[in-house]
Write a protein that holds these residues in place. Structure first.
Motif, short mmCIF file in Angstrom:
data_model
loop_
_atom_site.label_atom_id
_atom_site.label_comp_id
_atom_site.label_asym_id
_atom_site.label_seq_id
_atom_site.Cartn_x
_atom_site.Cartn_y
_atom_site.Cartn_z
N SER A 38 0.83 -1.19 0.00
CA SER A 38 0.00 0.00 0.00
C SER A 38 0.87 1.25 0.00
O SER A 38 1.88 1.32 0.68
N LEU A 39 0.47 2.26 -0.78
CA LEU A 39 1.23 3.51 -0.83
C LEU A 39 1.17 4.23 0.52
O LEU A 39 2.10 4.92 0.90
N ALA A 40 0.07 4.08 1.23
CA ALA A 40 -0.09 4.78 2.50
C ALA A 40 0.94 4.31 3.50
O ALA A 40 1.55 5.11 4.22
N LEU B 69 4.33 5.67 2.60
CA LEU B 69 4.44 7.07 3.01
C LEU B 69 4.75 7.16 4.49
O LEU B 69 5.60 7.94 4.91
N PHE C 53 8.02 8.81 6.42
CA PHE C 53 8.03 9.73 7.55
C PHE C 53 8.84 9.18 8.72
O PHE C 53 9.53 9.91 9.40
N CYS D 178 8.35 4.34 -3.30
CA CYS D 178 7.71 5.44 -2.58
C CYS D 178 8.57 5.84 -1.39
O CYS D 178 8.83 7.02 -1.16
N VAL E 9 12.04 7.66 -2.64
CA VAL E 9 11.96 9.01 -3.19
C VAL E 9 11.49 10.00 -2.12
O VAL E 9 12.12 11.03 -1.88
N LEU E 10 10.39 9.66 -1.46
CA LEU E 10 9.88 10.57 -0.44
C LEU E 10 10.83 10.67 0.75
O LEU E 10 11.07 11.75 1.28
N VAL F 120 7.35 8.14 -10.56
CA VAL F 120 7.38 6.87 -9.83
C VAL F 120 6.04 6.60 -9.15
O VAL F 120 5.53 5.47 -9.18
N LEU F 121 5.45 7.64 -8.57
CA LEU F 121 4.14 7.45 -7.92
C LEU F 121 3.09 7.07 -8.94
O LEU F 121 2.19 6.26 -8.67
N GLN G 117 -1.24 -0.53 -9.32
CA GLN G 117 -2.34 -0.89 -8.44
C GLN G 117 -3.68 -0.89 -9.15
O GLN G 117 -4.62 -1.56 -8.73
N ARG H 133 -9.26 3.84 -3.87
CA ARG H 133 -8.30 3.90 -2.77
C ARG H 133 -6.90 4.12 -3.31
O ARG H 133 -6.12 4.90 -2.78
N ASP I 150 -4.51 7.28 -2.40
CA ASP I 150 -3.12 7.17 -1.93
C ASP I 150 -2.19 7.97 -2.82
O ASP I 150 -1.28 8.66 -2.35
N CYS J 291 0.21 11.00 -1.54
CA CYS J 291 1.66 10.98 -1.65
C CYS J 291 2.17 12.14 -2.49
O CYS J 291 3.20 12.75 -2.18
N LEU K 105 4.76 15.02 -1.42
CA LEU K 105 5.92 15.25 -2.27
C LEU K 105 6.05 16.72 -2.63
O LEU K 105 7.12 17.32 -2.47
#
Lengths: 727, 116
Positions: A205-207, A210, A214, A256, A259-260, B72-73, B80, B95, B99, B103, B107
């Motif tokens: 999951s991207l969340a 992220l 952090f 993700c 990069v972040l 990339v995102l 997905q 969803r 996301d 993000c 960014l």
């Protein structure tokens, strides 16, 4: 349901309480788990409070005093002033750009807690917040360890991991109450980042990625050891790619986060552009590009659906891309644009590097290689549970267990190179040992509880017995010896864990709870004697010297002098300028006349030395003197180490080298010491720390005069006299 | 001799790639277009940096990393949302898009702070 449970659990007050609450099994399990976690949380906090209860609530050691001073500045002047702070009170006459040369995570965290408490109308002093920050974050680490263990194995392993890490001495050593240092917060951030990343790889999951970015940002803001994360994660991705366990989730998670995380990390001024310029961070970038290439090829292969055409594509496309990439890397490294590994981290790969090239790094006692006794002292039973846990991890390989195996092995290697890094290995060792403990106890409990009743039973670690009931048919006729053996082994495991708890508490109480700014010893009648000389000297400095006085001392004491004495120092623990430190070392190692010239050139008003001859305190300046000589001699060849030794021996008695007997450090430490009788039956001038009678008792000082000596002679302060009027 | 077979192979390769790609659904093609746009923007910035020099470095880095980051995102979003990926078949595309937006927000906030 509760009826049959009541049959199996022997009637006791606890089970009747549970029965009276009329809870279902799942709720009982949840209650037990939450209760255990709460107890572990409280245990982790209070286990670190020994020194606060014995002495008082104060900051220990040397480094934390700088952090405390910075936090005070932040509280008083706000974040903008703090971020742009130029400090003229240290490294006179150079000053120090504090805003750009520190890791702000710890101070900002403490300030936030302080402001939150103030907002809730709890008006505590910032010192209390600083002292208790590390135990608070250690308690939070146990929670993260629980969730991480749950992700790796199951909730039972999570509970054991939380309990083990709550009292493990390897972690306690740097996170006692009063140890207000970066590691206290950094280990929490490290484990949190790893947990969030493993969660991201498991869910794709991207969340979550992220969140792990952090977490990485918090780690970068807290400690220089973040380099470990930015190298371990790419190594993990590489291992997964090589073993063929890659998936789309891995792509999402790593990209993700990288990069972040990289962008967020570059917001810290101290880190700056290192993520794109320093050799230590290149592995992550390399793996990033490798992933793009890898997945692009995968996608092309999927599109083409024809192996022959795909081979053609590979031939033409990939050879050019790889050639370009390696040429770019080679040009970058050769032209010096990509800097090689810095000394601090290079000495981890090559432990002999620091001793030959960088004496300052070699002189810190925490940077020495680890002895076996340190491992046993800090880990106890976890030392042999660690290989057992590795076995269990390999038995049930998943993406998460591969990660923890990698983390454990790499961190154990580095822990062997440098004592200080035992701290980084501790979470991995605790997690892997927890897997071993949990799996073993679960198996043993199943063997013990093999009975012919079909109902499910809840064990203490929250595992259910449905597996055993399905095996009932085969084990119905099991030998009673198996049950007794399993019960005996369970008792043995319980005994081992209780010994671990006793050992950890003893270690915490005896070895890791001394504030080191206040010394304690046993008097002649066994009563405890406290030496508070350091603080006595610093408060004398604060009250009896002009506000712009400059104090010269060895760099160990710089932070404390600035924080408690509130005076300008020449060098302090930041050790960013080796030449400046070498100048001070040269002054301490020269004859008084040459040293006077150097001190006049630096505008020094007072000199502070630490002397342990009267009390037997062995971490004083005479024992550190050879490092001053080495560091000074590294920059000024006029200082030669053999001048101070006799046949390779370091001596201070009659047979010592003449340069040693007349150098400034010797004179300042032993001034008027020749008249003092320190021990019954020994001659006057008997040095209790070295165990010898000193050689030069008749010391005359021309250019300095004694200003203050503390009550136990531990700290001695001298005033530099102005030059004479007439000759 | 070898040259012409390679050329013929390359021709056949390009042809099959084109025909296979045209079979992808439109929403994925839109995402691909966005990715290509971001990458081209990054390349233009790199070329510009090569011409005029890299001072101030933080501005250059923030520009390039914003393009690379959003590309990339977008790739992650494409993975997905793509119905042929078995791993993500339980993930609703709303969803995934939410996301993606979150993000990107983080960014670009960091980029604005870093731009100087």
């Amino acid at each position: 349901m509760s009826q049959s449970a009541g049959d199996l659990i022997p009637a006791s007050g606890f089970s009747s309480l549970l029965k009276s609450l009329k809870l279902k099994t799942k709720q009982q399990e949840l209650l037990i788990r939450v209760a255990i976690l709460c107890l572990v949380y409280v245990l982790a906090f209070i286990s670190r409070l020994f020194s606060v209860l014995r002495y008082e609530s104060m900051i220990h050691e040397f480094d934390p005093y700088f952090n405390y001073r910075v936090t005070q500045f932040l509280i008083r002047n706000g974040f903008y002033e703090f971020w742009n702070w130029f400090d003229s009170e240290s490294w006179y006459p150079l000053g120090r750009i504090i805003g750009g040369t520190l890791y702000p995570g710890l101070m900002v965290t403490a300030a936030l807690i302080y402001w939150l408490l103030r907002f809730l109308r709890f008006f505590v002093h910032i010192r209390e917040v600083c002292v208790l920050t590390a135990p608070f974050f250690a308690a939070n680490t146990t929670l993260v360890a629980y969730f991480f263990g749950k992700e790796l194995w199951d909730s039972g392993a999570g509970l054991v991991a939380a309990a083990l890490i709550a009292i493990c001495p390897g972690y306690i050593s740097r996170s006692v109450a009063g140890s207000y240092d970066n590691e206290g917060v950094a280990i929490f951030a490290l484990l949190l980042t790893f947990y969030l990343f493993v969660k991201a790889v498991n869910t794709g999951s991207l969340a979550w990625s992220l969140a792990s970015a952090f977490g990485y940002f918090y780690m970068v803001s807290a400690w220089g050891g973040y380099v470990f994360i930015i190298n371990l994660v790419p190594l993990y991705v590489l291992v997964l790619l090589i073993t063929g366990r890659y998936s789309m989730k891995l792509y999402v998670a790593y990209n993700c986060m990288y990069v972040l995380g990289m962008l967020l990390a570059m917001q810290i001024r101290f880190v700056g552009f290192q993520h794109v310029q320093s050799g230590e961070h290149m592995a992550a970038m390399g793996v990033f590009f490798l992933m793009q290439v890898f997945y692009f090829l995968d996608w092309v292969k999927y599109l083409l659906n024809d192996p022959k055409k795909f081979h053609t594509f590979l031939r033409i496309g990939v050879t050019t891309a790889v050639a370009l990439g390696s040429v770019a890397l080679g040009v970058g490294t050769a032209s010096g644009y990509i800097s090689p590994w810095t000394g601090r981290f290079y000495s981890l790969l090559d432990p002999t590097y620091a001793k030959d090239h960088i004496p300052i790094i070699a002189s810190v006692s925490e940077h020495q290689p680890t002895a076996w006794s340190s491992f046993m002292f800090d880990y106890h039973i976890l030392l042999f549970l660690f290989p057992a846990g590795l076995y269990f991890c390999f038995k049930r390989l998943s993406d998460a267990t591969i990660f923890i195996v990698l983390y454990g092995l790499t961190s154990m290697y580095f822990a062997g190179v440098m004592v200080r890094l035992i701290l980084v290995a501790t979470p991995a060792v605790c997690l892997i040992s927890a897997i071993a403990v949990s799996a073993t106890i679960k198996n043993l409990c199943q063997l013990v509880r093999v009975k012919s009743k079909p109902a499910s039973v809840v064990t203490a670690k929250g595992t259910t017995n449905t597996k055993a009931s399905s095996k009932q048919g085969s084990l119905e006729t099991s030998f009673p010896i198996q049950r007794n053996g399993a019960a005996a082994l369970l008792f043995g495991a319980f005994y081992l864990l209780s010994r671990y708890a006793i050992h950890c508490t003893w270690v915490t109480s005896e070895a890791y709870s001394s504030p080191s700014i206040v010394l304690a010893a046993r008097g002649a009648h066994g009563n405890r004697v406290i030496f508070d000389d350091y603080r006595e000297a610093y408060f004398w400095l604060q009250q009896n010297t002009p506000p712009d006085a400059k104090v010269m001392s060895w760099w160990d004491y710089g932070y404390q002098i600035t924080a408690m004495g509130n005076r300008t120092v020449i060098v302090d623990n930041n050790t960013w300028n080796n030449t400046h430190i070498a100048t001070v070392g040269r002054a301490m190692a020269s004859y008084e006349d040459e040293a006077y010239d150097i001190m006049r050139s630096l505008d020094v008003d007072y000199v502070l030395v630490v002397f342990g001859g009267v009390t037997g305190y062995s971490s004083d300046d005479i024992n550190k003197f050879l490092w001053m000589v080495r560091i000074g001699g590294g920059v000024f060849p006029v200082i030669k180490e053999p001048d101070y030794l006799v046949n390779g021996d370091y001596r201070v008695d009659k047979g010592a080298a003449p340069k040693m007997l007349n150098c400034l450090m010797y004179k300042l430490c032993y001034y008027r010491f020749g008249e003092l009788t320190t021990e019954y039956g020994k001659p006057p001038g008997y040095d209790r720390a070295r165990g010898v009678e000193i050689g030069n008792k008749d010391i005359k000082l021309d250019h300095l005069e004694e200003a203050f000596t503390t009550s136990n002679w531990i700290v001695r302060i001298y005033k530099v006299k102005p030059p004479n009027n007439r000759w | 001799m070898g040259r012409s077979t390679t050329a013929k192979d390359a021709e056949a390769l390009v042809h099959s790639l084109r025909s296979a790609y045209s079979a992808t659904p439109t929403n994925l093609k839109i995402i691909d277009f966005y990715i290509a746009f971001a990458v081209v923007t990054a390349l233009i910035q790199v070329v510009y940096m090569a011409i005029v020099g890299s001072f101030p470095f933080n501005s250059f880095l923030s520009g390039v990393l914003s393009c690379v980051g959003t590309a990339v995102l977008a790739v992650c979003l494409r993975i997905q949302v793509n119905k042929e990926n078995k791993e993500f078949k339980d993930l609703p595309p709303e969803r995934a898009f939410a996301d993606f937006v979150l993000c990107n927000l983080v960014l670009h906030l960091v980029i604005i702070n870093f731009l100087g």
